[in-house]
Design an enzyme around this catalytic site. Sequence first.
Site, mmCIF file in Angstrom:
data_model
loop_
_atom_site.group_PDB
_atom_site.id
_atom_site.type_symbol
_atom_site.label_atom_id
_atom_site.label_comp_id
_atom_site.label_asym_id
_atom_site.label_seq_id
_atom_site.Cartn_x
_atom_site.Cartn_y
_atom_site.Cartn_z
ATOM 1 N N GLU A 80 0.860 -1.174 0.000
ATOM 2 C CA GLU A 80 0.000 0.000 0.000
ATOM 3 C C GLU A 80 0.894 1.220 0.000
ATOM 4 O OE1 GLU A 80 -3.193 -0.738 3.225
ATOM 5 O OE2 GLU A 80 -1.379 -1.821 3.686
ATOM 6 N N CYS A 83 10.519 10.254 5.448
ATOM 7 C CA CYS A 83 10.465 10.267 3.994
ATOM 8 C C CYS A 83 11.887 10.282 3.478
ATOM 9 C CB CYS A 83 9.717 11.513 3.526
ATOM 10 S SG CYS A 83 9.892 11.792 1.762
ATOM 11 N N CYS A 99 12.472 13.720 1.405
ATOM 12 C CA CYS A 99 12.374 14.981 2.142
ATOM 13 C C CYS A 99 13.106 14.852 3.481
ATOM 14 C CB CYS A 99 10.916 15.340 2.371
ATOM 15 S SG CYS A 99 9.862 14.992 0.958
ATOM 16 N N HIS A 109 12.444 17.272 7.317
ATOM 17 C CA HIS A 109 11.876 16.766 8.562
ATOM 18 C C HIS A 109 12.878 16.872 9.710
ATOM 19 C CE1 HIS A 109 7.975 15.459 7.222
ATOM 20 N NE2 HIS A 109 8.513 14.849 6.180
ATOM 21 N N ARG A 137 7.860 21.375 -0.912
ATOM 22 C CA ARG A 137 6.451 21.162 -1.226
ATOM 23 C C ARG A 137 5.525 22.076 -0.441
ATOM 24 N NH1 ARG A 137 9.376 17.379 -1.605
ATOM 25 N NH2 ARG A 137 9.633 16.592 -3.690
ATOM 26 N N SER A 160 2.145 17.795 1.780
ATOM 27 C CA SER A 160 1.237 17.019 0.935
ATOM 28 C C SER A 160 -0.058 16.672 1.664
ATOM 29 C CB SER A 160 1.922 15.754 0.410
ATOM 30 O OG SER A 160 2.925 16.105 -0.522
ATOM 31 N N CYS A 170 4.023 14.053 -2.625
ATOM 32 C CA CYS A 170 4.999 13.187 -1.964
ATOM 33 C C CYS A 170 4.295 12.494 -0.813
ATOM 34 C CB CYS A 170 6.179 13.999 -1.463
ATOM 35 S SG CYS A 170 7.527 13.006 -0.819
ATOM 36 N N CYS A 174 6.604 7.722 0.443
ATOM 37 C CA CYS A 174 8.040 7.475 0.551
ATOM 38 C C CYS A 174 8.383 6.611 1.748
ATOM 39 C CB CYS A 174 8.770 8.777 0.674
ATOM 40 S SG CYS A 174 7.826 10.135 0.092
#
Lengths: 565, 188
Positions: free
Chosen positions: A13, A60, A63, A67, A477, A500, A544, A547
């Site tokens: 998923e 991620c 990114c 973070h 983003r 996102s 995004c 990830c």
Amino acid sequence: MSRITIDPVTRIEGHLRIDAEIDGGVVRKAWSSGQMFRGIERILQGRDPREAWLFTQRFCGVCTTVHAIASVRAVENALQLQVPLNAQYIRNLILAAHAMHDHIVHFYHLSALDWVDVVSALQADPAKTSALAETLSTWPGNSKMKLTAVRDKLKGFVDNGQLGIFQNGYWGHPAMKLSPEVNLLAVSHYLEALEQQRRINQVVAILGGKTPNIQNLAVGGVANAINLDNQATLNMDKLYQVKDLIDEIQAFIQQVYFVDVCAIGAMYADWLTYGKGVTNYLSVPDLPLDSAGTQFDFPGGVIMNGDLSSVQEIRTFNEPFFKENVTESIARAWYDGDWTKHPFEEDTEPRYTSFQDNGKYSWVKAPRFKGHPMQVGPLAQVLAGVALGHKPTVKWATKTLETAGSIAKTTLTPAVLHSTLGRHAARMIRTQLIAELAQKHWNLLVNNIAKGDTSIYNEPVFPKGEQRGFGFHEAPRGTLSHWVVIRDGKIANYQAVVPSTWNAGPRDEKDQPGPYEASLVGNPVADAERPLELIRTVHSFDPCLACAIHTVDVEGTEIAKVKAL
Amino acid sequence: MDENGERMIRVLGLGNVLMSDDGLGPYVVRVLEANYECPSGVEFVDAGTPGLDLTPYLLDARAVIFVDTVSSKGQPGEIRVYERDEILKYPPQTRTGPHDPALKEALLRVAAVNGGPEQVTLIGVIPQWVATGVAMSPIVQDAVPRAVVAVVEALTRLGKPPVLRERAIQPDLWWCDAPEKFSHPAAK
């Protein structure tokens, strides 16, 4: 009425799914769904706040640094801990390099082929292409010889029956409009950008210690010991390597990226009218200039209903206007309940049902600002800069609109930025600003060290009891915020509200659609089997979501499912 | 480039350390570097989940060895080794989001620029579970030494056999530590 579902099916998923109802060749209604539960913040509970950034940078894999930075800022905010100037500048340089890298990759490698027909480039005349390029830019890479080599390389792929990298495009789609020459030029720049992004990545490696996960951060500063005469520390040699790399990438950004975006904007001018969606915009200030985070090189703020005169500036790392007005709704997301809560108060329990058009349909929550859906990203930041009279933003926005307008032989106003291609234009404008500011912050760092300041770190002290903090970063983003509750020196609660999520989030308790959903409404769809137009608008946000996991499916033969129902 | 101007050989551990078995790749790289000296011209990289940002690590490499979890028929913990042509046998999937797992795309991209690494090996381990958490399943944990050996063998085939350290160091598996390890004086 037909329905399109774009749902890249894999055995894992974790993807974005877009559903759209089409009537008369136009999207009437859309749903955006995150197909993976993350809840990754729960891993942080009980941990030392000083270690949180190591974990958050693994949220991620693309990114990473963003973070990490939001996390140390959140903990510093909870402690009201200032960081030395050198630490701010070094962090800013890493963020700037990361952003330039990210924006170039997004435009050339993740979305240009939505607009550029690779197969058509085979028909191009390299001499004509080179002549055309000369009218637009002085870039030395646009020579006839170089372009002939690119065309021949492409031809080699096709003759071998293998388009390789290019085999997945919507080639020959009726919405592809560029001439063979422009297509060839774009393919050439696509290949060149691969090398450029490798170089700018080295800035992150030099300053961050390692890539893709940097090692030099600390709550309270950075871990880059500064000694100009020591090979093992940050010294003049390394600083000049950084400067050279920034110079190189800036040349590409100004002479190639700028021109390509203006040209695509001009040649697809109708896409300056589609994809507007939510015109409430949120951005936060970044590239701090002082230890406390009260002065910034990038402004940020809130704009409602596309009205630039409504702008309310967000001024500091302590801004109550930001801190108090962010909430998340789970009314339409697969969690237990239907609450709307402040990030400090969230306690999410997953509860998956099924995809229900009028019920719950996503793992992504719906963030809101004062109850409103907000669009985040470079467009939000550029509009805030224009609205607040930020001179460098105004300069590059004006230059972009003038250049694209002159190619299209028309006059373009800032209103065209509220669109699918407007988001690409804004991302490019932001990249120009970042390149200039990277130069500025390099000078600030070198001058500050020259003054004899080698301080890099203030030690954090955790008092007993509870502290709450938030840290934001204007990431590639858009607005990213981390929210931390610390109790007796340990993390009691942690939430990340990521860009996102703002853009890809579902409807809320008031049935207000999120930015992706709103932006798709009104998009044309020429061929429901090949919904290139929807991909264009979704890609313009630079999504995004997926990830967090990475199981490779080498043997998989499943392909993306685009089904017309 | 290494000090002799030769293109690099990279061992790239892929995966997310916060997603249980998906952290296998970084885990193997950490154990590898703790037990073996890294030969000159070789780099061990805990690469996380870079998606297309893998590209920079491939552009200047003459050979790469990926370590990752793989979807394959078989029992969790079993190792599968793939070479370049097998990895690229099936086309990559169309992606909605730009940052989905992108090993195939990254390889194809560098192939278009400069041919890319001449030798590509993927050492894959079938996961048992992939969900939020820092602990791997015992059966995948047990596969780590075998995966390390597979990397050593692959490097040996490339003419760069890594030498066992005289004294192994503690692998830097910071994410595996229980939260208690970081307990702060103020908490007591």
